[in-house]
Scaffold this active site. Structure first.
Site, PDB file in Angstrom:
ATOM      1  CG  PHE A 118      -8.151 -10.366   8.781  1.00 31.38           C
ATOM      2  CD1 PHE A 118      -8.594 -10.542  10.095  1.00 31.38           C
ATOM      3  CD2 PHE A 118      -8.929  -9.595   7.913  1.00 31.38           C
ATOM      4  CE1 PHE A 118      -9.799  -9.972  10.521  1.00 31.38           C
ATOM      5  CE2 PHE A 118     -10.113  -9.027   8.337  1.00 31.38           C
ATOM      6  CZ  PHE A 118     -10.565  -9.215   9.630  1.00 31.38           C
ATOM      7  CG  LEU A 123       3.831 -18.877   6.593  1.00 36.38           C
ATOM      8  CD1 LEU A 123       4.783 -19.592   7.550  1.00 36.38           C
ATOM      9  CD2 LEU A 123       2.574 -18.434   7.356  1.00 36.38           C
ATOM     10  CB  THR A 124       3.322 -12.942   2.149  1.00 30.92           C
ATOM     11  OG1 THR A 124       2.046 -12.626   2.738  1.00 30.92           O
ATOM     12  CG2 THR A 124       3.131 -13.870   0.953  1.00 30.92           C
ATOM     13  CG  PHE A 181      -9.506 -17.338   2.477  1.00 29.03           C
ATOM     14  CD1 PHE A 181     -10.419 -16.345   2.805  1.00 29.03           C
ATOM     15  CD2 PHE A 181      -9.805 -18.648   2.820  1.00 29.03           C
ATOM     16  CE1 PHE A 181     -11.600 -16.651   3.455  1.00 29.03           C
ATOM     17  CE2 PHE A 181     -10.980 -18.965   3.471  1.00 29.03           C
ATOM     18  CZ  PHE A 181     -11.880 -17.967   3.790  1.00 29.03           C
ATOM     19  CB  ALA A 182      -3.673 -17.771  -1.124  1.00 31.60           C
ATOM     20  CB  SER A 219      -5.325  -8.777   0.902  1.00 28.02           C
ATOM     21  OG  SER A 219      -4.605  -8.402   2.068  1.00 28.02           O
ATOM     22  CB  THR A 274     -13.032  -7.916  -2.745  1.00 27.43           C
ATOM     23  OG1 THR A 274     -13.308  -6.560  -2.405  1.00 27.43           O
ATOM     24  CG2 THR A 274     -12.208  -7.899  -4.029  1.00 27.43           C
ATOM     25  CG  ASP A 275     -17.131  -4.485  -1.549  1.00 29.91           C
ATOM     26  OD1 ASP A 275     -15.881  -4.507  -1.526  1.00 29.91           O
ATOM     27  OD2 ASP A 275     -17.806  -3.823  -0.733  1.00 29.91           O
ATOM     28  CD  GLU A 276     -11.421  -2.983  -2.228  1.00 27.82           C
ATOM     29  OE1 GLU A 276     -10.545  -2.479  -2.941  1.00 27.82           O
ATOM     30  OE2 GLU A 276     -11.290  -3.152  -1.003  1.00 27.82           O
ATOM     31  CE1 TYR A 281      -7.175  -7.558  -3.046  1.00 26.32           C
ATOM     32  CE2 TYR A 281      -8.784  -5.773  -2.894  1.00 26.32           C
ATOM     33  CZ  TYR A 281      -8.397  -7.065  -2.597  1.00 26.32           C
ATOM     34  OH  TYR A 281      -9.234  -7.875  -1.863  1.00 26.32           O
ATOM     35  CE  LYS A 303      -9.683 -11.353  -4.335  1.00 26.46           C
ATOM     36  NZ  LYS A 303      -9.211 -12.639  -3.731  1.00 26.46           N
ATOM     37  CG  ASP A 341      -7.939  10.805  -1.317  1.00 22.74           C
ATOM     38  OD1 ASP A 341      -7.902   9.739  -0.675  1.00 22.74           O
ATOM     39  OD2 ASP A 341      -8.980  11.280  -1.786  1.00 22.74           O
ATOM     40  NE  ARG A 342      -5.971   3.264  -0.728  1.00 22.05           N
ATOM     41  CZ  ARG A 342      -6.686   2.368  -0.037  1.00 22.05           C
ATOM     42  NH1 ARG A 342      -7.913   2.057  -0.414  1.00 22.05           N
ATOM     43  NH2 ARG A 342      -6.181   1.784   1.033  1.00 22.05           N
TER      44      ARG A 342
HETATM   45  P1  NAD Z   1      -4.358 -11.200   4.247  1.00 25.04           P
HETATM   46  O1  NAD Z   1      -3.436 -10.328   3.471  1.00 25.04           O
HETATM   47  O2  NAD Z   1      -4.515 -10.986   5.707  1.00 25.04           O
HETATM   48  O3  NAD Z   1      -3.945 -12.731   4.050  1.00 25.04           O
HETATM   49  C1  NAD Z   1      -3.536 -13.251   2.830  1.00 25.04           C
HETATM   50  C2  NAD Z   1      -2.861 -14.584   3.106  1.00 25.04           C
HETATM   51  O4  NAD Z   1      -2.479 -15.155   1.839  1.00 25.04           O
HETATM   52  C3  NAD Z   1      -1.582 -14.465   3.939  1.00 25.04           C
HETATM   53  O5  NAD Z   1      -1.582 -15.449   4.943  1.00 25.04           O
HETATM   54  C4  NAD Z   1      -0.458 -14.726   2.926  1.00 25.04           C
HETATM   55  O6  NAD Z   1       0.685 -15.317   3.512  1.00 25.04           O
HETATM   56  C5  NAD Z   1      -1.147 -15.660   1.950  1.00 25.04           C
HETATM   57  N1  NAD Z   1      -0.538 -15.633   0.609  1.00 25.04           N
HETATM   58  C6  NAD Z   1      -0.206 -14.545  -0.129  1.00 25.04           C
HETATM   59  N2  NAD Z   1       0.337 -14.933  -1.306  1.00 25.04           N
HETATM   60  C7  NAD Z   1       0.329 -16.296  -1.311  1.00 25.04           C
HETATM   61  C8  NAD Z   1       0.721 -17.271  -2.259  1.00 25.04           C
HETATM   62  N3  NAD Z   1       1.271 -16.923  -3.428  1.00 25.04           N
HETATM   63  N4  NAD Z   1       0.558 -18.577  -1.949  1.00 25.04           N
HETATM   64  C9  NAD Z   1       0.035 -18.951  -0.751  1.00 25.04           C
HETATM   65  N5  NAD Z   1      -0.357 -18.054   0.193  1.00 25.04           N
HETATM   66  C10 NAD Z   1      -0.227 -16.744  -0.096  1.00 25.04           C
HETATM   67  O7  NAD Z   1      -5.757 -11.088   3.501  1.00 25.04           O
HETATM   68  P2  NAD Z   1      -7.237 -11.149   4.086  1.00 25.04           P
HETATM   69  O8  NAD Z   1      -7.651  -9.801   4.469  1.00 25.04           O
HETATM   70  O9  NAD Z   1      -7.334 -12.259   5.051  1.00 25.04           O
HETATM   71  O10 NAD Z   1      -8.041 -11.531   2.751  1.00 25.04           O
HETATM   72  C11 NAD Z   1      -8.230 -12.892   2.381  1.00 25.04           C
HETATM   73  C12 NAD Z   1      -9.002 -12.945   1.076  1.00 25.04           C
HETATM   74  O11 NAD Z   1     -10.249 -12.271   1.214  1.00 25.04           O
HETATM   75  C13 NAD Z   1      -8.275 -12.275  -0.089  1.00 25.04           C
HETATM   76  O12 NAD Z   1      -8.484 -13.061  -1.240  1.00 25.04           O
HETATM   77  C14 NAD Z   1      -8.972 -10.934  -0.214  1.00 25.04           C
HETATM   78  O13 NAD Z   1      -8.920 -10.469  -1.537  1.00 25.04           O
HETATM   79  C15 NAD Z   1     -10.377 -11.279   0.212  1.00 25.04           C
HETATM   80  N6  NAD Z   1     -11.162 -10.188   0.800  1.00 25.04           N
HETATM   81  C16 NAD Z   1     -10.664  -9.480   1.853  1.00 25.04           C
HETATM   82  C17 NAD Z   1     -11.443  -8.478   2.426  1.00 25.04           C
HETATM   83  C18 NAD Z   1     -10.949  -7.705   3.626  1.00 25.04           C
HETATM   84  O14 NAD Z   1     -11.631  -6.775   4.068  1.00 25.04           O
HETATM   85  N7  NAD Z   1      -9.815  -8.028   4.226  1.00 25.04           N
HETATM   86  C19 NAD Z   1     -12.707  -8.167   1.917  1.00 25.04           C
HETATM   87  C20 NAD Z   1     -13.178  -8.931   0.826  1.00 25.04           C
HETATM   88  C21 NAD Z   1     -12.400  -9.939   0.289  1.00 25.04           C
HETATM   89  P1  TYD Z   2      -8.295  -0.340   3.852  1.00 24.65           P
HETATM   90  O1  TYD Z   2      -8.431  -0.867   5.230  1.00 24.65           O
HETATM   91  O2  TYD Z   2      -6.944  -0.249   3.234  1.00 24.65           O
HETATM   92  O3  TYD Z   2      -9.300  -1.192   2.933  1.00 24.65           O
HETATM   93  P2  TYD Z   2      -9.766  -0.935   1.396  1.00 24.65           P
HETATM   94  O4  TYD Z   2      -8.845   0.021   0.756  1.00 24.65           O
HETATM   95  O5  TYD Z   2      -9.669  -2.308   0.822  1.00 24.65           O
HETATM   96  O6  TYD Z   2     -11.177  -0.441   1.493  1.00 24.65           O
HETATM   97  O7  TYD Z   2      -8.914   1.119   3.818  1.00 24.65           O
HETATM   98  C1  TYD Z   2     -10.259   1.366   4.207  1.00 24.65           C
HETATM   99  C2  TYD Z   2     -10.536   2.823   3.956  1.00 24.65           C
HETATM  100  O8  TYD Z   2      -9.752   3.619   4.855  1.00 24.65           O
HETATM  101  C3  TYD Z   2     -10.135   3.288   2.558  1.00 24.65           C
HETATM  102  O9  TYD Z   2     -11.101   4.247   2.104  1.00 24.65           O
HETATM  103  C4  TYD Z   2      -8.790   3.959   2.759  1.00 24.65           C
HETATM  104  C5  TYD Z   2      -8.897   4.528   4.157  1.00 24.65           C
HETATM  105  N1  TYD Z   2      -7.637   4.622   4.928  1.00 24.65           N
HETATM  106  C6  TYD Z   2      -7.264   5.822   5.550  1.00 24.65           C
HETATM  107  O10 TYD Z   2      -7.970   6.839   5.440  1.00 24.65           O
HETATM  108  N2  TYD Z   2      -6.106   5.845   6.261  1.00 24.65           N
HETATM  109  C7  TYD Z   2      -5.307   4.752   6.388  1.00 24.65           C
HETATM  110  O11 TYD Z   2      -4.237   4.843   7.049  1.00 24.65           O
HETATM  111  C8  TYD Z   2      -5.709   3.520   5.766  1.00 24.65           C
HETATM  112  C9  TYD Z   2      -4.863   2.283   5.878  1.00 24.65           C
HETATM  113  C10 TYD Z   2      -6.888   3.498   5.049  1.00 24.65           C
END
Ligand code: NAD
Ligand code: TYD
Length: 371
Positions: A15, A39-40, A85-86, A89, A143-145, A168, A172, A307-308
């Site tokens: 993404f 390409l997971t 980025f890989a 996630s 990530t802020d997490e 997760y 990170k 809940d999660r």
């Molecule tokens: P995503 O899951 O959409 O994409 C991850 C990509 O990494 C995929 O294309 C996957 O094929 C590739 N990948 C996974 N394992 C791999 C490996 N071993 N070698 C090579 N490639 C591999 O994730 P995203 O949402 O695009 O997040 C990208 C980065 O940003 C991550 O590091 C994530 O922790 C960080 N991040 C994401 C968010 C968010 O809201 N999505 C927020 C803060 C930080």
């Molecule tokens: P998510 O998009 O999985 O991101 P993160 O867990 O990294 O913050 O979830 C965002 C928020 O939405 C999180 O508080 C969990 C909640 N959530 C739902 O309530 N329902 C859902 O189906 C999903 C995927 C997430």
């Protein structure tokens, strides 16, 4: 400002990575981008269709944990920057199956750091520290997490102690720590950004926003974890890309920068906005392949589910450092960004269908074998 010659972007078929690759090709046309992605299930070459032919872009299918492959890529392309980025996630998947999160997110990062260190080192100083060639940088996307969860008050700053709660976020945080250690012990030029929840085009529909949009279109239940009052601080993916670009070119070695858009929203508010705006969009426009009747899109689609485990209550980013020291600011308001994002998923129903179909991995393999 450093203009990099060749950047290794890992995870560039996911993404944020795919948005970043396109952002860089557009904004830094003199820089070559090599995208290494395994390409997971989350990686999708379709995200990159429009730049396939760009002569400054190379795709390599492979694993960031693969020592030989990464070394060979450094030798072949002589990268002067890495943007990592890989990762695995998704928090929910990390609860089901933690191990892959540890190997990819931690050991994969360490392998990249080791190769950057080996490739960029040109000597050793009197104290035994490596000396590196000029204008190189390893950037870790975090990530802020990693900071854990907030109560009602306060925000995460770069000084907030790390206190990750899920497998997760623990993986990170470990990657951040090992990146920091390579800067401290080996003086490797490392920067780290910690970003809040991203939204926008090409997000895999297991995450809250695209999952809810997809379900609304199929009039399926909208599963809200617990009471839905958990708060996330949303940032448009394009603003994340510009933030990383800013740090990559102007950040200081060894520094961490938070990236956030000051957009705190409870999950239930997000779901309500998606219901309201998808309905409105479908009332005003017609889309090929979508026959959902907007009158059927109602609040009744919302259901509260279990809940999660260990669900973080609230995230909020203090972005003072990047705004005041580096002059970055977000360009999207959430109100505009969410409308544009819903519209993107409506216009790209095929993308959503493909990503959600079971055969999609075979499609990726086929695409790759043609390259
Ligand atoms: P995503 O899951 O959409 O994409 C991850 C990509 O990494 C995929 O294309 C996957 O094929 C590739 N990948 C996974 N394992 C791999 C490996 N071993 N070698 C090579 N490639 C591999 O994730 P995203 O949402 O695009 O997040 C990208 C980065 O940003 C991550 O590091 C994530 O922790 C960080 N991040 C994401 C968010 C968010 O809201 N999505 C927020 C803060 C930080
Ligand atoms: P998510 O998009 O999985 O991101 P993160 O867990 O990294 O913050 O979830 C965002 C928020 O939405 C999180 O508080 C969990 C909640 N959530 C739902 O309530 N329902 C859902 O189906 C999903 C995927 C997430």
């Amino acid at each position: 400002m450093n203009e990099y010659k060749t950047i290794l972007v890992t995870g560039g078929a996911g993404f944020i990575g795919s948005n970043f690759v396109k952002y860089m090709l557009e904004n830094h046309p003199q820089t070559k981008i090599v995208n290494l992605d395994l390409l997971t299930y989350a990686g999708n070459l379709e995200n990159l269709n429009d730049i396939e032919e760009n002569e400054n872009y190379v795709f390599v299918k492979g694993d960031i944990r693969d020592k030989e492959l990464v070394k060979n890529l450094f030798d072949e392309y002589d990268f002067d920057a890495v943007v990592n980025f890989a990762a695995e996630s998704h928090v929910d998947r990390s609860i089901e199956e933690p191990e892959i999160f540890l190997t990819t997110n931690i050991l994969g990062t360490q392998n990249l750091l080791d190769n950057a260190k080996a490739h960029w080192q040109i000597g050793t100083d009197n104290e035994g520290y490596p000396i590196y060639r000029d204008n190189v940088r390893f950037h870790q996307v975090s990530t802020d997490e990693v900071y854990g969860a907030l109560g009602k008050e306060g925000m995460f700053t770069e000084e907030t102690p790390l206190s990750p709660n899920s497998p997760y976020s623990a993986s990170k945080a470990s990657a951040d720590m090992i990146s920091r250690a390579y800067n401290n012990t080996f003086k490797l030029p490392v920067t780290i950004t910690r970003c809040s929840n991203n939204y926008g085009p090409y997000q895999f529909p297991e995450k809250l926003i695209p999952l809810m949009i997809g379900n609304v279109l199929e009039l399926k239940d909208l599963p809200i974890y617990g009471d839905g009052m958990q708060i996330r601080d949303w940032l448009h993916v394009k603003d994340h890309c510009s933030g990383i670009d800013t740090v990559l070119h102007h950040g200081k070695d060894g520094e961490v920068y938070n990236i956030g858009g000051n957009n705190e929203k409870a999950n239930i508010e997000i779901v309500d906005l998606i219901i309201e705006n998808t309905k409105k969009d479908l009332e005003e426009n017609t889309y090929e392949g979508i026959d959902t009747n907007p009158d059927d899109i109602t609040e009744d689609l919302k259901i509260h589910v279990k809940d999660r485990l260990g669900h973080d209550k609230r995230y909020a980013i203090d972005n003072t450092k990047i705004t005041s020291e580096l002059g970055w600011s977000p360009s999207y308001t959430f109100e505009d960004g969410i409308v544009e994002t819903i519209n993107w998923y409506l216009e790209n129903q095929d993308w959503l269908d493909n990503v959600r179909s079971g055969d999609y991995q075979a499609y990726y393999e086929n695409m790759y074998s043609k390259k």
